[in-house]
Design an enzyme around this catalytic site. Sequence first.
Site, short mmCIF file in Angstrom:
data_model
loop_
_atom_site.label_atom_id
_atom_site.label_comp_id
_atom_site.label_asym_id
_atom_site.label_seq_id
_atom_site.Cartn_x
_atom_site.Cartn_y
_atom_site.Cartn_z
N SER A 10 -32.06 2.19 -15.85
CA SER A 10 -32.14 1.47 -17.11
C SER A 10 -30.99 1.90 -18.03
CB SER A 10 -33.51 1.69 -17.74
OG SER A 10 -33.70 0.84 -18.84
N HIS A 70 -39.31 -4.68 -15.18
CA HIS A 70 -38.52 -3.49 -15.50
C HIS A 70 -39.35 -2.23 -15.25
CE1 HIS A 70 -35.00 -1.66 -17.31
NE2 HIS A 70 -35.78 -0.89 -18.03
N ASP A 98 -36.95 -9.03 -14.87
CA ASP A 98 -36.33 -7.97 -15.66
C ASP A 98 -35.30 -8.60 -16.59
OD1 ASP A 98 -34.76 -5.74 -16.59
OD2 ASP A 98 -35.34 -4.60 -14.81
#
Length: 316
Positions: free
Chosen positions: A165, A288, A258
């Site tokens: 991320s 995510h 995502d």
Amino acid sequence: MSARDLIDPESRVPLDAMLQALPGGVNSIPDIVQRRAVAKTMAAQRSRPEYPNVTKEDRTVPGPAGEPDITVRIYRPAGVPGPLPGVYYIHGGGMVRGGVELEDDSASLICDRVGAVVVSVEYRLAPEHPYPAPVEDCYAGLVWMAENAAELNVDPERLAIYGVSAGGGLTIATALIARDRGGPALSFMMPIYPMLDDRNETPSSYEITDVGIWDRAANIEAWEWYLGGKEADQYAAPARAEDLSGLPPTFIDVGTVDLFRDEDITFAQRLMRAGVPTELHVYPGSYHASEKYSPDAALSRRIWAARIDALKRALT
């Protein structure tokens, strides 16, 4: 149809449970200090696997020039002769939360299953420490790891960088800095669903608004805090980099549900056009960090199997 309707049913179960307990998700909490505390509490409540063959050591190492020292956590596979491959690990959290402790399981898993020394960096967070503090901390930790490879029992010819991320975006930014400053040579890069683009203009950045994990509003807020009023350059938002040549071979994965889906796919294509060997996985139904929220789901097992296989191929 809501984006949440496209989520893999098995992976959606813990997500729905979390949102029932905390409607709107962690990012709906306005105060960042409280948000961090709640995220830490929720993470602590999850069942955690044990890795008896992994040893851990926390160490304070030099930070960027003129800046505070940083903490790294070193993971070593017990009883494995070296020198070993090394993986420099950068945690996620949208540049504004997260830490080494919250991704202890993933770093331990990589150490155990790849047979690598893993060094995980505790970098400063925005909004208290906006860009460039986080990425400069990450680069300083990488320099320390490379300069101390012999002591760490790491083969400097087999040094990878891994991040998830925000940590994925910082992974690429750190690799760009290493390339441009003549820093440590990286043999492999694994940015996982990386946070790359402050502009929030892709179709997926508009689609993902109600999943409850990392939606459009949270991403816009995080970028504002991270940049702190500065204009983004390639080291802040790697999607803005014009020249991607000279970066190490790369593995990227992202889910179809995502927010970062389209910016990650575009970036992977640009790496390929720049001559960087690139492996891209796009997982239908994955949101995510779904592999963290639903680690026992079949989809999560496939995601981790592909990552571990790629790391082994690249490093061993």
